[in-house]
Each structure stands twice: as C-alpha cells, then as structure tokens.
Design a protein around this motif. Structure first.
Motif, PDB file in Angstrom:
ATOM      1  N   LYS A 308      53.603  39.521  45.474  1.00  0.00           N
ATOM      2  CA  LYS A 308      52.176  39.305  45.279  1.00  0.00           C
ATOM      3  C   LYS A 308      51.491  40.586  44.799  1.00  0.00           C
ATOM      4  CE  LYS A 308      49.650  38.276  48.926  1.00  0.00           C
ATOM      5  NZ  LYS A 308      49.056  37.440  50.009  1.00  0.00           N
ATOM      6  N   THR A 309      51.875  41.714  45.371  1.00  0.00           N
ATOM      7  CA  THR A 309      51.291  43.000  44.966  1.00  0.00           C
ATOM      8  C   THR A 309      51.615  43.302  43.499  1.00  0.00           C
ATOM      9  OG1 THR A 309      51.468  43.863  47.224  1.00  0.00           O
ATOM     10  CG2 THR A 309      51.241  45.476  45.445  1.00  0.00           C
ATOM     11  N   VAL A 310      52.876  43.084  43.113  1.00  0.00           N
ATOM     12  CA  VAL A 310      53.274  43.324  41.724  1.00  0.00           C
ATOM     13  C   VAL A 310      52.457  42.457  40.781  1.00  0.00           C
ATOM     14  CG1 VAL A 310      55.147  43.024  40.064  1.00  0.00           C
ATOM     15  CG2 VAL A 310      55.613  44.097  42.274  1.00  0.00           C
ATOM     16  N   MET A 311      52.259  41.211  41.143  1.00  0.00           N
ATOM     17  CA  MET A 311      51.520  40.314  40.256  1.00  0.00           C
ATOM     18  C   MET A 311      50.059  40.737  40.130  1.00  0.00           C
ATOM     19  SD  MET A 311      51.422  36.211  40.080  1.00  0.00           S
ATOM     20  CE  MET A 311      50.289  35.389  38.948  1.00  0.00           C
ATOM     21  N   PHE A 312      49.461  41.210  41.205  1.00  0.00           N
ATOM     22  CA  PHE A 312      48.075  41.695  41.130  1.00  0.00           C
ATOM     23  C   PHE A 312      47.954  42.825  40.098  1.00  0.00           C
ATOM     24  CE2 PHE A 312      46.861  40.412  45.762  1.00  0.00           C
ATOM     25  CZ  PHE A 312      46.834  39.085  45.367  1.00  0.00           C
ATOM     26  N   TRP A 313      48.911  43.753  40.142  1.00  0.00           N
ATOM     27  CA  TRP A 313      48.883  44.851  39.177  1.00  0.00           C
ATOM     28  C   TRP A 313      49.083  44.342  37.747  1.00  0.00           C
ATOM     29  CZ3 TRP A 313      46.835  49.298  40.134  1.00  0.00           C
ATOM     30  CH2 TRP A 313      46.881  49.859  41.408  1.00  0.00           C
ATOM     31  N   CYS A 314      49.952  43.356  37.588  1.00  0.00           N
ATOM     32  CA  CYS A 314      50.209  42.800  36.248  1.00  0.00           C
ATOM     33  C   CYS A 314      48.974  42.091  35.697  1.00  0.00           C
ATOM     34  CB  CYS A 314      51.383  41.832  36.301  1.00  0.00           C
ATOM     35  SG  CYS A 314      52.984  42.635  36.563  1.00  0.00           S
ATOM     36  N   LEU A 315      48.212  41.463  36.559  1.00  0.00           N
ATOM     37  CA  LEU A 315      46.998  40.776  36.113  1.00  0.00           C
ATOM     38  C   LEU A 315      45.989  41.762  35.539  1.00  0.00           C
ATOM     39  CD1 LEU A 315      46.608  38.223  39.029  1.00  0.00           C
ATOM     40  CD2 LEU A 315      46.875  37.642  36.621  1.00  0.00           C
ATOM     41  N   GLU A 316      45.962  42.966  36.082  1.00  0.00           N
ATOM     42  CA  GLU A 316      45.051  43.984  35.554  1.00  0.00           C
ATOM     43  C   GLU A 316      45.489  44.480  34.178  1.00  0.00           C
ATOM     44  OE1 GLU A 316      43.983  47.290  37.876  1.00  0.00           O
ATOM     45  OE2 GLU A 316      42.751  46.131  39.276  1.00  0.00           O
ATOM     46  N   GLU A 317      46.778  44.319  33.868  1.00  0.00           N
ATOM     47  CA  GLU A 317      47.319  44.894  32.637  1.00  0.00           C
ATOM     48  C   GLU A 317      47.527  43.863  31.536  1.00  0.00           C
ATOM     49  OE1 GLU A 317      50.774  47.240  33.432  1.00  0.00           O
ATOM     50  OE2 GLU A 317      49.935  48.088  35.276  1.00  0.00           O
TER      51      GLU A 317
END
Length: 730
Positions: A308-317
C-alpha cells in the motif's frame, strides 16, 4: 512507465477481477457498510471511547466471489478503540495548562528524534504528584486485561493489539448490547459478502487532532502531478493522526516501552476511498502477489502495508491518465519496479513521514533481501508470464471469454449487493431495540426525550439509518404521551392524535415492538376500535412464532431462492432483470433507505418483473420481530402484570434498565385487557386465555414465568381464583 504493451492482457485481467466481485461500486458498498456498523455503534454507545474499523475490511478490499480468491485475500479485522485526550504538541502550552489545572491530566507529545514516526507521551499525574511521568504504551492494554475478567479470558496480547478469535456478537454484548434470544440472528450462512475474517485485533489509540510536526514535509512536498487533489489533500491534513500503543522494533527495551507509533489510519482510508477501479485492481493484485507468490521466496518480510505504501508513492509519480483498465499491468509493473528500487536502497519511506523506514532491518537479513530482489527482477523481466501466474490464482474465471466474464460480473454484483444489504439488516437485528437502552438513564422523561431527539438529529446524516430513526421516534412518542397523560387540561383529541401520528411514523420499523408500544398507549388512554385493530393485526400467532424461531433459516432460504432464480433465468429475461436491478441499486445508493427500496421493488413486481429480492427485503426490514421492551420511565403506562415484571427485575438487579416481553404473550395480554375494559363476552376472553396457555407451552423455559404471571392476572380478573392460584405456584 517503460514497459511493453500489455493492454490486451490488462483489460482481460480487469474483467477477471470484476467477475470476482472486485468492482468499484461493490467496494463503495462495503466501505459504507463498515461505516454504518461502527457509526451506529458510536452513536448509541455512551462510553468515552470511539470505535473505528481500519485496514482491508474498512477499505472495502476484502470482497470476494469464489473460494479460490477468498483464500488469497482473507485477513484479520482491525478495530481501533480511540480515546479523545487533550494532547499538547507545545511544551510551553502544556506547562501553562498544568499550572492552571493541576488536578487534571495533561499530555505532552514529544517526537522521538532517533526513531522517526514514534513519540513519547509525558503526563502530569493527578494524584498530587508534581513529577512528569512518561506513559508506557502498554498501559491501557495491561489495565484492561488485569481489571476485566472478560477481556483477560477472551483476548491476548498481539503487538499493540488485543487479539481475539471469538465471534463478534458476544463482544458487542459486553459493550452493552445484550442480544435478545429472538432477534440475535445467525447470519453465518447469509452474510457471505466479504472474505473470511480469521480474527479480530483491537488496538487502543489516542487521537491527535492536528497534523503532527514530524509529517510537516508532507504538507510542503513538491508533487509533479495533481495527486492527491486539493480536496483530498485538505481532508488528509484535517484527519489528524493516531498514537498506537507500540514502540519501534529497532529501539532498546526501555525506549520501546515508552514509544507510541504515529499512525495515519484515517488519512489512508480517505486515500483508498478516492481510488478509481483500476487503482483498486492494482492494489488487489499487489496484495495477491504478497499473499500468494512472495511468501514462497521471501517469507513475510513484505507486508500488505508495504504494498500500500509503495502504491501511494507511485500515485504521486503518475498522471491520472495512466490508471485505466487497459494499462493495469503496466501500473502493477511500475509499482513492482518502485518496490525493487526501495529494496536496493534498503529504505522504504513512510508515505506521510518520509524519514521513517518501513523496512524493519533487524527482521530483514541480507539473504532474504537478495531473494526478494531476485523475485522482483524475474517478475519485471517477463511481465506476460507473471501475469499468467497471477491469473492462475483465479481458477474459476481465468479461462472464460470476455463476454462471459462481463455477464458473470453483473451476476456477482447483484448477488453481492443483496448479501451486503442482508449484512446491514444483521446489524439492525443485532443492535436494534437494544441500542436505545443507553438513552434511558433514569426516570426523567423530559431528559430522555432530549437525548432521543439529539440522537434522532444525528441519525439523519447517517446512511441507511431510517430503521433506527423509526425506533427513536417510537421512544419519543411514548414518552411524549406519558407527559401529556399527566396534564389534565389536555383534551382527548390531542392525546389520541399524538398516538396515531407516532403509530403511523413507526409502523415500518418492525412487526412487534414499535406497534405494541403504541397499542399500550392507546389501551392506557382508552381508545377502542383503533387499539383492538392494531393489536389484532400486529401479529399472526402461528406465522410470527415460526418466523421468530426460524428467522436465520428463512433468510438463508430467501437469499438462496433469490440468487438461484436469477442465475437460472433465460438470457433475454436476465438482460431485462439486470437493467431493473441496475436502476434499483443506483437508486438505493442514492436514497440509502431500505423502506424506499422496498417500495421501488414492489412497483417493479406489480409491473411483472421477477426482482426476487422483494420478499427478502420485506422479511428483513418489515417482517422482523423484536421482544417488546419498556424502560423504568415508562412503567406508568404498562398493564399491571407487565409493570410488576419491570419492578421485580429492576429490584433484583440494579443494573437492569428495561423489561422485555415475548411479543405474542404481550399481544395476547393487551387483547385480553381490551376485552375486559370493553366488557366483551366471556367466550372471547376464554379463547385468548387458551391461546396464552398454548403460547407459554412453546416458548423457552427461561421466559415462561412472565407468561404464568400474565395468565395469573387474567384469571384473577375473571374471578377464577382456584386456577389463578395454580399459576401463582408455577
């Protein structure tokens, strides 16, 4: 995203997930159902702590439609118990508060500079102590386990949580909702709209209202794309934080005992609720990889929270345009590549507190890191093969053509919607009448009315709360009658109009409790035809007794009949029914009212459509039967034998705040007393006495005494003292 074209496979993967019930509308329904359950609980719960569901269940990410995927996503149910304390983030303000109010508890939160994302709580003890004490993170759990025999017997320590493998109803009962034997329904066979919940974790938290200083970077972070949106960003900042009672695994023992983890459960929930369907699918696939594929290579070092944390960062990018069905697998690959980058640095930054490393290095040795990187590299080197491996976990759907997947997704959506609405009825049946007990705190009728009205106003903003509103209106109506009853100057028509208005307002709430309470007022008032009509029509003796004793079986059978009839329809007929259901479900999601839904179903039924859910919903919401409950403040309107039961129970146990009667027994008592008041022929009264005796012989032994009491009183009114004496002995 520099990955090969995977559009065709991505669209197919998306269709497979939808056929498994992983769709945006169903996720929204699940999220709302969780909010409904905890919202109702918190509204009626008079205790100082708030209860909140978090994790996969609250996020709506446990929806399944077949056993294969169910095993992939089964999870724990996480519940946090939130204490609202005044926490100071500024030491100067804290010291000022201590000096101004030395006898109160004042909490100062200081971030731990050595362990980002953790803090210590300093408290000035209220027992005439001037020393500042650092609050241990296990304080609340330890006190509860030591002081409460129920928790010590049914819970165990599990990190920051108290863990239980017990069923939820007994836990709710301990919270104050003593379930009645006729309305605590076993929904295990009917509530299958979510994956199996293996256990429940209860975590004590302290809420911080303001955004924490150690997460200030999140507020000023430069983002390339418009995510999160301005509105979502504002809601995240306003959501504050929680202090969970757990220390860093990498700190020393003494430090660990006084550390509190800063958590952002509410903010994470808001983010998940903003997801579109492709983003939901991506997160579900990442969790599937974690649950089904990664453990074979690396064990449990990569968690669901990692994904979930990885996906949050990917959404920003990534721009919003990336997140669509034909791009699903490229999005998954991008997330996997980001995880690989974080693993190479051995540092996964927490999404809100960038300096906190989500990898626990002491539990993540080098050889495990190497195996994890190898797995991720193999996944990215051949995404087509990786996609096939993922599809292999969906055995029921992976070989179906797209058109059949689409048909199945429609079937699953309708079936799951039905089951979730059954689950919401479960909450109503479990809590129902019992939730209102907390509003009756003594004999002050005016004070209780104020509390009922306050709850009624709060219910108006809660979705699917109309059944509880009907119950609240009924309580207020009876209490208002009691007030007017004692005001001699009030004329007859006003009292009569008051009772009738509340009767009409509360009729849909159930078939027994609300209507028989109104009938009690009418009988006390002396109304004739209206009262008898209500009493005689509120229940059909045999039918109601059967539905009470076999409620869960009837519900299970109705659900089965409804879903089977729908699945066996001809293709042409099913296309028509799907359109009808789509209209119904869309209106249901807007109106959020079961009674409005029933009227819509009735209209379609009259037009010749199948809509088999009609009988199911009528039985769930209009056919439910509760014991007829009265509180001490209402004793003045009760018939003498019922009032005696209330007084005896309250006298024997000071904690008892109500008396409940079997609805058929109470209905027969009211009907007998009506005939006595109106000097009816003895034959009618004898028939009712016969029915009373038959009813007593069928009900559970533990509640037969109230039936004997009713029969004894009725026989006295008939001057049949010899028979009355026999029942007095019983």
């Amino acid at each position: 995203m520099d990955f090969p074209d995977l559009s065709e496979g991505s669209s197919y993967m998306s269709a497979v997930l939808k056929a498994c019930g992983i769709t945006l509308p169903l996720v929204k329904i699940k999220q709302n159902a969780e909010k409904y359950q905890f919202g109702i609980h918190n509204l009626f719960n008079g205790k100082p702590c708030e209860v909140l569901g978090v994790g996969s269940c609250a996020e709506g990410l446990t929806i399944v439609a077949n056993q294969q995927i169910e095993q992939s996503y089964s999870s724990d149910s996480d519940i946090i118990l939130i204490f609202r304390l005044i926490i100071y983030e500024n030491e100067k303000k804290w010291r000022t508060a201590k000096a101004s109010h030395p006898k109160l508890c004042h909490y100062l939160r200081l971030p731990d500079a050595n362990y980002p994302g953790y803090a210590q709580l300093f408290v000035s003890e209220w027992l005439n102590s001037t020393e500042n004490v650092c609050l241990a993170n296990n304080t609340m759990n330890e006190r509860l386990l030591k002081s409460n025999a129920f928790f010590s017997a049914n819970f165990s320590r599990h990190g920051p949580a108290l863990k239980s493998d017990k069923d939820l109803p007994p836990l709710l009962e301990k919270e104050g909702y003593q379930a009645q034997y006729i309305n605590l329904v076993d929904f295990k066979q009917t509530h299958v709209g979510e994956s199996e919940i293996k256990s429940k974790d209860f975590v004590y938290c302290i809420r911080g209202e303001k955004w924490p200083v150690e997460a200030s970077e999140y507020k000023t972070r430069k983002r390339r794309f418009n995510w999160p949106t301005k509105q979502l960003f504002y809601e995240i900042i306003e959501s504050g934080y929680f202090l969970a009672s757990v220390g860093s695994k990498e700190s020393k023992n003494k430090e660990n005992e006084v550390q509190w983890r800063v958590s952002f459960n509410k903010a994470e929930q808001l983010i998940i609720e903003s997801f579109n369907e492709t983003q939901i699918h991506c997160l579900m696939i990442l969790k599937n990889i974690k649950n089904k594929l990664l453990p074979k290579a690396v064990g449990k070092n990569i968690t669901s929270y990692t994904m979930k944390t990885v996906m949050f960062w990917c959404l920003e990018e990534t721009p919003d345009t990336c997140w669509h069905p034909s791009n699903l697998m490229r999005c998954v690959c991008f997330c996997i590549s980001k995880l690989k980058q974080y693993l190479e640095k051995v540092f996964l930054p927490n999404y809100f507190i960038r300096k906190r490393n989500q990898f626990t290095l002491i539990e993540f040795p080098g050889d495990i890191q190497t195996r994890t990187k190898d797995f991720l590299e193999n996944f990215l080197d051949n995404p087509q093969e990786s996609m096939s491996v993922i599809l292999s976990t969906f055995n029921d759907n992976r070989n179906l053509p797209p058109n059949l997947l689409n048909d199945k997704s429609q079937d699953v959506f309708i079936e799951q919607w039905l089951r979730f609405r059954v689950a919401m009825a479960q909450t109503y049946h479990l809590i129902g009448v019992n939730a209102l007990w907390t509003l009756y705190d003594g004999y002050s009728v005016n004070h209780i009315i104020v509390r009922c009205n306050d709850v009624l106003e709060k219910l108006k903003i809660l979705k699917y709360a109309s059944p509880f509103m009907k119950l609240s209106q009924n309580c207020m109506g009876v209490l208002q009658y009691i007030i007017l009853r004692n005001e001699k100057e009030k004329n007859v028509s006003e009292l009569k109009q008051l009772c009738l208005e509340n009767m009409v307002a509360c009729v849909p709430a159930d078939r027994t409790h609300t209507i028989l309470r109104i009938a009690t007022c009418l009988l006390d008032f002396g109304a004739q035809d209206e009262c008898l009509h209500i009493i005689q029509n509120v229940t059909n003796h045999k039918k109601i007794y059967f539905s009470m004793s076999s409620h869960s079986k009837i519900v299970a059978q109705l659900v089965k009949n409804t879903t089977e009839k729908f699945s066996k329809m001809s293709r042409i007929r099913k296309i028509q029914e799907v359109k009808i259901y789509e209209q119904l479900i869309n209106q249901d999601l807007i109106n959020q009212d079961p009674y409005t839904l029933i009227e819509k179903l009735k209209n379609f039924k009259e037009e010749g459509h199948e809509v088999g859910g009609y009988f199911l919903f009528v039985f769930l919401w209009k056919g439910c039967c509760f014991e007829v409950t009265f509180m001490p403040a209402e004793v003045v309107i009760l018939p003498k034998p019922a009032a005696l039961e209330l007084c005896v129970q309250c006298n024997e146990n000071k904690n008892v705040k109500k008396v409940s009667f079997h609805p058929i027994l109470y209905r027969l008592l009211l009907e007998f007393l009506w005939h006595v008041k109106n000097v009816s022929p003895n034959a009618k009264k004898k028939k009712i006495l016969k029915d009373l005796k038959q009813c007593v012989s069928k009900i559970p032994k533990e509640i037969r005494s109230e039936g004997f009491n009713f029969i004894f009183y009725c026989l006295l009114l008939q001057h049949n003292y010899r028979s009355a004496y026999k029942y007095l002995i019983k």
